[in-house]
Design a protein around this motif. Structure first.
Motif, short mmCIF file in Angstrom:
data_model
loop_
_atom_site.label_atom_id
_atom_site.label_comp_id
_atom_site.label_asym_id
_atom_site.label_seq_id
_atom_site.Cartn_x
_atom_site.Cartn_y
_atom_site.Cartn_z
N LEU A 117 -6.85 6.58 -5.11
CA LEU A 117 -6.87 6.84 -6.55
C LEU A 117 -5.67 7.68 -6.98
O LEU A 117 -4.92 7.29 -7.88
N SER A 118 -5.45 8.80 -6.33
CA SER A 118 -4.37 9.72 -6.73
C SER A 118 -2.99 9.11 -6.49
O SER A 118 -2.08 9.28 -7.31
N LYS A 119 -2.83 8.37 -5.38
CA LYS A 119 -1.54 7.75 -5.09
C LYS A 119 -1.20 6.67 -6.12
O LYS A 119 -0.05 6.54 -6.53
N THR A 120 -2.21 5.93 -6.53
CA THR A 120 -1.99 4.87 -7.53
C THR A 120 -1.59 5.47 -8.87
O THR A 120 -0.64 5.00 -9.52
N ILE A 121 -2.29 6.51 -9.28
CA ILE A 121 -1.97 7.16 -10.55
C ILE A 121 -0.58 7.79 -10.50
O ILE A 121 0.21 7.68 -11.45
N SER A 122 -0.26 8.44 -9.39
CA SER A 122 1.07 9.08 -9.24
C SER A 122 2.20 8.06 -9.33
O SER A 122 3.21 8.30 -9.99
N LYS A 123 2.01 6.91 -8.68
CA LYS A 123 3.02 5.85 -8.72
C LYS A 123 3.19 5.32 -10.14
O LYS A 123 4.30 5.07 -10.61
N HIS A 124 2.07 5.14 -10.82
CA HIS A 124 2.08 4.61 -12.18
C HIS A 124 2.89 5.52 -13.11
O HIS A 124 3.71 5.05 -13.90
N LYS A 126 5.04 8.15 -12.17
CA LYS A 126 6.39 8.38 -11.68
C LYS A 126 7.33 7.22 -11.96
O LYS A 126 8.48 7.40 -12.38
N ASN A 127 6.84 6.00 -11.75
CA ASN A 127 7.68 4.81 -11.92
C ASN A 127 7.64 4.24 -13.33
O ASN A 127 8.25 3.21 -13.61
N LYS A 128 6.89 4.90 -14.21
CA LYS A 128 6.77 4.49 -15.60
C LYS A 128 6.35 3.02 -15.71
O LYS A 128 6.95 2.22 -16.44
N ASN A 129 5.31 2.69 -14.97
CA ASN A 129 4.81 1.31 -14.96
C ASN A 129 3.96 1.01 -16.18
O ASN A 129 3.41 1.91 -16.81
N ASP A 130 3.83 -0.28 -16.45
CA ASP A 130 2.91 -0.73 -17.49
C ASP A 130 1.57 -1.12 -16.88
O ASP A 130 0.54 -1.04 -17.56
N PHE A 131 1.60 -1.53 -15.61
CA PHE A 131 0.38 -1.98 -14.93
C PHE A 131 0.56 -1.71 -13.43
O PHE A 131 1.53 -2.16 -12.82
N THR A 132 -0.40 -0.97 -12.84
CA THR A 132 -0.30 -0.59 -11.44
C THR A 132 -1.64 -0.79 -10.74
O THR A 132 -2.68 -0.51 -11.33
N PHE A 133 -1.59 -1.25 -9.48
CA PHE A 133 -2.84 -1.44 -8.74
C PHE A 133 -2.60 -1.38 -7.24
O PHE A 133 -1.55 -1.79 -6.76
N PRO A 134 -3.57 -0.83 -6.48
CA PRO A 134 -3.46 -0.79 -5.02
C PRO A 134 -3.81 -2.14 -4.43
O PRO A 134 -4.60 -2.90 -5.00
N THR A 135 -3.23 -2.46 -3.27
CA THR A 135 -3.50 -3.73 -2.61
C THR A 135 -3.75 -3.51 -1.12
O THR A 135 -3.53 -2.42 -0.58
N ILE A 136 -4.17 -4.59 -0.45
CA ILE A 136 -4.39 -4.56 0.99
C ILE A 136 -4.26 -5.98 1.52
O ILE A 136 -4.50 -6.95 0.79
#
Length: 246
Positions: A117-124, A126-136
């Motif tokens: 959760l925290s890593k996804t939000i941080s990436k979103h 920091k990178n000024k994304n419009d849409f971010t999601f974790p994958t596997i």
């Protein structure tokens, strides 16, 4: 945290495949319902989340929330038409007007980790994304993340719309997303862009990723999810497996 985030939980399904007489988010895993787990997990980001439910469960859910002392805004749908339709229902929320970025999680995911959760939000952010999601990467994925040669996300494909079974390991999303409100709701509202599942006649959600990419918005899929993050409940077999893990 000063960054404005709103948690949205689309939960208007009726659990037909499970034979439930209540919403899936009320399933107990190790003495706690899935909803309680999700609310606790996201509490540091949004203390006033919104949940979208089927009208038939309104009295039951309100009674449940009162008993659990959970402060959640409830939006009801008389005739839900899929995930995209439930996400659109957030427009009826008292929080919609001031919302900037939305945290979206499917209502049957009990084990999303704080780390993911925290890593996804941080990436979103920091990178000024419009849409971010974790994958596997997994075998027999429900969805497939399609990328270009530069590893940029192009779209996410639902495997139930593919005739052949996917047996090799493929990258998938896990049912958790963070996105900027304006571009997503513009696409969801568009009759031209709206996509319905041919079999179920439902308004899907994941198709918007392809449209965002085509329109030049920044979409990022991050391969950081764990196997436990991916657990969701669609069948009785999956429910039994998850309860054993609890």
């Amino acid at each position: 945290m000063t960054y404005k985030l709103n948690l949205l939980i689309p939960a208007a399904g009726i659990g037909r495949r499970l034979g439930l007489k209540y919403p899936k988010f009320m399933i107990k895993i190790d003495r706690k319902t899935i909803l309680e787990r999700q609310i606790n997990l996201f509490s540091s980001y949004d203390k006033n989340p919104t949940i979208v439910i089927n009208k038939i469960y309104e009295k039951m859910v309100n009674k449940f929330l009162k008993k659990m002392k959970l402060k959640i805004e409830v939006i009801t749908q008389n005739k839900p038409k899929g995930m995209g339709d439930s996400v659109l229902a957030f427009k009826n929320s008292k929080f919609y007007k001031d919302a900037e970025d939305i945290l979206l999680i499917w209502s049957d995911i009990p084990y999303l980790s704080k780390s993911t959760l925290s890593k996804t939000i941080s990436k979103h952010i920091k990178n000024k994304n419009d849409f971010t999601f974790p994958t596997i990467y997994t075998k027999n994925p429900y969805t497939i993340v399609k990328r270009d040669k530069s590893n940029n996300v192009l779209e996410v494909i639902e495997t139930r719309g593919i005739n052949k079974k996917i047996t090799t390991k493929s990258e998938r999303e896990i049912g958790f997303f963070i996105f900027k409100k304006k571009p997503i709701y513009k696409i969801l509202n568009s009759n031209l862009d709206r996509k319905f599942n041919i079999k179920t006649k439902e308004h899907n959600f994941l198709y918007i990723i392809k449209h965002l990419v085509k329109k030049g918005f920044k979409v990022e899929g991050i391969p950081i999810a764990t196997t436990k993050d991916t657990y969701s409940i669609n069948t009785l077999k999956e429910l039994k497996t998850i309860r054993k893990l609890g």
